[in-house]
Design an enzyme around this catalytic site. Structure first.
Site, mmCIF file in Angstrom:
data_model
loop_
_atom_site.group_PDB
_atom_site.id
_atom_site.type_symbol
_atom_site.label_atom_id
_atom_site.label_comp_id
_atom_site.label_asym_id
_atom_site.label_seq_id
_atom_site.Cartn_x
_atom_site.Cartn_y
_atom_site.Cartn_z
ATOM 1 N N HIS A 234 -3.617 10.127 -1.483
ATOM 2 C CA HIS A 234 -4.002 9.439 -2.029
ATOM 3 C C HIS A 234 -3.837 7.584 -1.563
ATOM 4 O O HIS A 234 -5.561 6.745 -1.779
ATOM 5 C CB HIS A 234 -4.273 9.109 -3.167
ATOM 6 N N ASP B 294 -2.473 17.058 -2.144
ATOM 7 C CA ASP B 294 -1.906 14.887 -2.129
ATOM 8 C C ASP B 294 -0.593 14.638 -1.403
ATOM 9 O O ASP B 294 0.194 13.882 -1.573
ATOM 10 C CB ASP B 294 -1.514 14.634 -3.081
ATOM 11 N N SER C 277 3.812 5.895 -5.128
ATOM 12 C CA SER C 277 2.529 6.781 -4.566
ATOM 13 C C SER C 277 3.692 7.629 -3.190
ATOM 14 O O SER C 277 3.316 6.044 -2.057
ATOM 15 C CB SER C 277 1.511 6.799 -4.685
#
Length: 309
Positions: A125, A163, A235
């Site tokens: 992402h 992801d 992230s």
């Protein structure tokens, strides 16, 4: 060949073992250990011996593989090791240079090098829908943290369902200590963990906590739940255990809940790296890799013919 390295209890034999000794300054010495005392170790350099105080040693890894544990994959992209326990401060100093800032036009995240050839892991992402990606390294030079920005970044593989994405710097010549993985997943609730990332772009931020849950189900995928602080920009960063092994990849947190954050277990990036051809990114195919599109909408109460009248 991927290297599986284990630190075993000393055997009552006269043979010396070969170790990689990482010093606090970042230098690495590979030599057999002749003697290990409470305050120092003695290395055999062949033409001489070298005594190093323990206070100057950052980490020590045995260089001999355990027979029968090393696979025959000649295209291994990562390293598996079982080092001794080290403090968070020692591990952060050793592995923080491997953590990078991944930036696109739509935002930023973190990533980490898995080898010295410039391959790195991040979240899908973080780079989804983007082709122009930059990667920033933060290199410590004396008391100065120097930024090195890489603009020539290749998307090697993507796994949207998990992801995860694999990137590669096309020109990479800086010396770093890349992260290591554990050979098997053996996690315990309550064990100490720490994360390194770039929340809000604040480089090489270290947060510490415990593993709150090893199997938290979201959308059919099991995540690691941690209470170490995670914020936007973390992230794609690595989650470490007390041995300095990567056990997960940070991918989400709950902004309104303190200490409720999650990471992708390390078995998933390892599997993708082992089967990287199956996840290869194809720029001409927007659905390269495993992509699960939304199902078509159900027809409404009236048919198209009725609506046209």
């Amino acid at each position: 060949m991927r290297t599986y390295v284990y630190l075993l209890l000393p055997l009552l034999v006269a043979t010396a073992r070969a170790d990689d000794v990482v010093l606090r300054g970042g230098a690495k010495i590979q030599a057999p250990v002749l003697k290990q005392a409470d305050d120092s170790i003695v290395l055999d350099l062949g033409f001489d011996v070298l005594r190093i105080p323990n206070s100057e040693i950052l980490a020590t890894y045995e260089d001999s593989a355990v027979e029968g544990t090393a696979p025959t994959d000649a295209n291994a992209l990562y390293t598996v090791q079982v080092p001794e326990h080290i403090t968070t401060a020692e591990a952060a100093k050793l592995y923080a240079p491997a953590v990078v800032l991944v930036k696109t036009a739509s935002g930023l995240g973190s990533g980490f090098f898995i080898n010295k050839a410039g391959y790195l892991i991040t979240n899908f992402h973080v780079i989804a829908g983007e082709k122009k990606i930059s990667v920033t390294q933060f290199l410590q030079e004396n008391k100065i943290l120097r930024r090195v920005v890489h603009q020539d970044v290749e998307i090697v593989a993507t796994a949207p369902f998990h992801d995860l994405a694999v990137l590669k710097l096309k020109e990479f010549d800086t010396e770093i200590t890349s992260v290591v993985f554990a050979p098997d997943e053996n996690l315990s609730i309550g064990e100490a963990v720490f994360a390194i990332g770039n929340p809000l772009g604040l480089e090489r931020t270290v947060t510490e906590g415990v593993l709150s849950q090893t199997h938290r189900n979201f959308g059919g995928i099991l995540y690691l739940q941690i209470d170490a602080a995670v914020n936007p920009g973390n992230s794609g960063g690595p989650l470490f255990n007390a041995r300095g092994q990567v056990i997960g990849v940070i991918n989400m947190g709950v902004p309104t809940m303190e200490g409720l954050n999650f990471a992708i277990p390390a078995r998933h990036p390892k599997y993708i790296l082992d089967q990287i051809d199956a996840f290869a990114y194809d720029a001409s195919n927007p659905e390269s890799g495993y992509v699960y599109p939304d199902p078509p909408r159900r027809p409404g109460r009236f048919s198209a013919a009725t609506e046209s009248n």
